[in-house]
Structures are given as structure tokens and as C-alpha cells.
Scaffold this motif. Structure first.
Motif, mmCIF file in Angstrom:
data_model
loop_
_atom_site.group_PDB
_atom_site.id
_atom_site.type_symbol
_atom_site.label_atom_id
_atom_site.label_comp_id
_atom_site.label_asym_id
_atom_site.label_seq_id
_atom_site.Cartn_x
_atom_site.Cartn_y
_atom_site.Cartn_z
ATOM 1 N N GLN A 11 0.809 -1.023 -0.117
ATOM 2 C CA GLN A 11 0.053 0.042 0.029
ATOM 3 C C GLN A 11 0.832 1.349 -0.156
ATOM 4 N N ALA A 12 1.322 1.565 -1.031
ATOM 5 C CA ALA A 12 2.226 2.667 -1.247
ATOM 6 C C ALA A 12 1.621 4.050 -1.192
ATOM 7 N N VAL A 13 2.355 4.996 -0.414
ATOM 8 C CA VAL A 13 1.935 6.431 -0.696
ATOM 9 C C VAL A 13 1.970 6.952 -2.069
ATOM 10 N N ASP A 26 4.306 -1.623 -8.841
ATOM 11 C CA ASP A 26 3.690 -2.585 -8.115
ATOM 12 C C ASP A 26 3.804 -3.901 -8.403
ATOM 13 N N ALA A 27 3.945 -4.125 -9.783
ATOM 14 C CA ALA A 27 4.061 -5.457 -10.268
ATOM 15 C C ALA A 27 5.560 -5.988 -9.912
ATOM 16 N N GLY A 28 6.592 -5.229 -10.220
ATOM 17 C CA GLY A 28 8.056 -5.453 -9.815
ATOM 18 C C GLY A 28 8.146 -5.892 -8.301
ATOM 19 N N PHE A 29 7.454 -5.246 -7.402
ATOM 20 C CA PHE A 29 7.527 -5.546 -6.076
ATOM 21 C C PHE A 29 6.790 -6.855 -5.635
ATOM 22 N N ASN A 62 8.007 3.919 -0.523
ATOM 23 C CA ASN A 62 7.148 3.887 0.589
ATOM 24 C C ASN A 62 6.777 2.816 1.153
ATOM 25 N N TYR A 63 7.300 1.577 1.164
ATOM 26 C CA TYR A 63 7.130 0.358 1.693
ATOM 27 C C TYR A 63 8.193 0.192 2.776
ATOM 28 N N PRO A 64 7.982 0.857 4.119
ATOM 29 C CA PRO A 64 9.173 1.060 4.908
ATOM 30 C C PRO A 64 9.229 -0.334 5.769
ATOM 31 N N GLN A 65 7.989 -1.115 6.085
ATOM 32 C CA GLN A 65 8.018 -2.013 6.805
ATOM 33 C C GLN A 65 8.761 -3.174 6.020
ATOM 34 N N LYS A 256 8.775 -7.924 -17.777
ATOM 35 C CA LYS A 256 7.914 -9.170 -18.083
ATOM 36 C C LYS A 256 6.943 -9.284 -17.505
ATOM 37 N N GLU A 257 5.889 -9.979 -18.204
ATOM 38 C CA GLU A 257 4.742 -10.274 -17.540
ATOM 39 C C GLU A 257 4.605 -10.699 -16.359
ATOM 40 N N ASN A 258 5.362 -11.413 -15.698
ATOM 41 C CA ASN A 258 5.561 -11.803 -14.327
ATOM 42 C C ASN A 258 6.007 -10.668 -13.404
ATOM 43 N N GLY A 259 6.063 -9.449 -14.059
ATOM 44 C CA GLY A 259 6.604 -8.259 -13.073
ATOM 45 C C GLY A 259 8.050 -8.268 -13.051
#
Length: 275
Positions: A11-13, A26-29, A62-65, A256-259
Motif C-alpha cells: 500500500q504505497a503512498v 507494483d508488479a515488480g514488488f 514507501n514500503y518501509p516495513q 516481463k509479464e511476471n513483473g
């Protein structure tokens, strides 16, 4: 050591970026989360290079956790003498830059949180580099990571910086190598401690090399994705963000399609940093 499982609760800012860029990120993460969830022991066994890029990518987006998990794993890899990867200068320098950036992020975004352990770890790593100063110029790729690390720690290093300008050679003309040299010089230049003559010489060198890099770009990239990321990041650092922005559609399209980018952890984390 137990394997860390990373949840898919991203849930990025919100950021003022084109929708295709945030979608690609989002797909990469998500791909990275799958990579570690499906690979036994991969998280704790990740190389220092990967941990530094992953830490910074998660903080910047902004995914600090999750960034904390990588950062904590990185800290556990520090040797008693302050180095990383059994005294490797390049990996120790990477860690210093990551610790510096992580400290700045947490100082700005986590009011009241005690981050003294990051400064202690960075200080010990810097002391290790300083104790091995005689080895700094022996390997170009060590040099181009040592100089930014010193700059990130607020340490000015004139001799090594000027050497990069004065000893340019044909074997240093690969775009990725050039980008690393420019990053090293610009970070030292940003400290504002060069004499006027030296500062101008470095400015001229950087300007010429940026023009050279722009001239060999083909369809938005520089042959390899990892190389292209290094080049784009150098353009941004050297205040040529518009050049990097022109290549962002290519970077998003090459996913790539898989992110992932090239089904590779390092290339994917580099791409996320560029985005």
C-alpha cells in the motif's frame, strides 16, 4: 536462519507519476515478494548488493516495513571489523551508501525513532574503508563505489576524484562504467569542496560524458537493462532528469509479464530504483 516471508500487502503512498509507471512498480514488488516466498533461504542468503538495492527501492517507494527487513538483514552481515562480505571494499562501500540513505529516510519519515545503530554501523564501515586507503585506486570498480560512499558519509576525497578525470581511457567507455564514474564524481562534486578550477574540470568532464552517453542510446536504452538503469540514474543525479524521463516508457515496456526485469533480482531492484 529462517526464511523471511514477505506478505503481498503493498500500500504505497500515492505519487504523482504516470499510471503505467506505478503499475510497473507494483508488479515488480510483487515479483520480488514471490521470489523470496518461493525460494527457500533466499532472503537471508541475499548478497549485500541485492540487499542494498532492495532496501532503497522499498524505502523510496514507501514500503518501509519491508525495507526494514532488508536493512536488518544487511546489518546482520556486517563483520566485526566493520566491513561487509569478508572485507570486500566494493560491497562495504555499497553498504555505506545504503545505510546513509536509510538513515536520511528514517530521520525524515520516522520522528522519534532511534536510528543510532545505523550511524554506528556506517561509522564502523567507513573506518574500515579509511584503514584500507592504500587499496582504493587499485580497482576501478572499487573506486566508483568508494567515492559515492565517502560522499554519502560527508567525506571529501579530491585525489581519487581527479584521478577519474585525468586517467580516462578507452577501456572505461562502456556506458555502465561511464555512468558509475559520473555518479562517483557528481556525488563528490555535490559536497562543494573542490577548488574552482577542479570543480570546473569535473563539470566539463561530466558534461562531455553525458553527451557521449546520450549519443549512443538506441531506442531509449543502452543494450542491457542493468546498464540502462545505471545510466538513467546517473542522468538524474547529474541534473539531466529530462533525458532519463524520455526512457521511462521503454523501461516500463521491457518489464516481463511476471513483473520482473529479466527474471533477475538485481535487475528488477535496479529498475524499481530508476522508476
Amino acid at each position: 536462519m529462517t526464511t523471511c516471508k514477505i506478505a503481498h500487502n503493498f500500500q504505497a503512498v500515492p505519487r504523482a507519476l504516470p499510471a503505467e509507471i506505478t503499475k510497473a512498480a507494483d508488479a515488480g514488488f510483487s515479483w520480488i515478494a514471490d521470489y523470496f516466498s518461493n525460494t527457500s533461504g533466499a532472503f537471508s542468503d541475499a548478497a549485500v548488493k541485492d540487499l542494498t538495492n532492495l532496501t532503497l527501492a522499498h524505502f523510496y517507494w514507501n514500503y518501509p516495513q519491508i525495507g526494514f527487513l532488508y536493512l536488518q538483514t544487511l546489518l546482520l552481515k556486517q563483520e566485526e571489523n566493520g566491513s561487509f562480505s569478508n572485507g570486500d571494499l566494493r560491497e562495504t562501500a555499497r553498504a555505506i551508501s545504503c545505510l546513509s540513505a536509510a538513515y536520511s529516510y528514517l530521520e525524515s519519515n520516522s520522528s522519534g525513532l532511534d536510528n543510532s545503530d545505523l550511524l554506528t554501523a556506517r561509522g564502523n564501515a567507513v573506518q574500515y574503508l579509511l584503514a584500507h586507503r592504500a587499496d582504493w585506486g587499485k580497482n576501478l570498480y572499487d573506486t566508483v563505489y568508494i567515492l559515492p560512499a565517502l560522499a554519502d558519509a560527508g567525506i571529501f576525497e579530491e585525489e581519487l576524484s581527479l584521478d577519474l578525470c585525468e586517467n580516462d581511457s578507452p577501456d572505461r567507455q562502456h556506458p555502465g562504467t561511464t555512468a558509475l564514474i559520473l555518479t562517483a564524481l557528481q556525488k563528490q562534486k555535490n559536497l562543494g569542496k573542490f577548488t574552482e578550477a577542479a570543480d570546473f574540470m569535473i563539470f566539463e568532464f561530466i558534461s562531455k560524458k553525458l553527451n557521449d552517453l546520450a549519443s549512443v542510446r538506441e531506442d531509449g536504452f543502452w543494450k542491457y537493462t542493468a546498464t540502462s538503469n545505471l545510466v538513467l540514474q546517473a542522468f538524474v543525479l547529474c541534473n539531466q532528469k529530462h533525458v532519463a524521463t524520455e526512457s521511462l516508457p521503454w523501461l516500463a515496456d521491457s518489464q516481463k509479464e511476471n513483473g520482473s526485469w529479466e527474471n533477475d533480482l538485481n535487475t528488477t531492484s535496479l529498475s524499481l530504483l530508476t522508476l
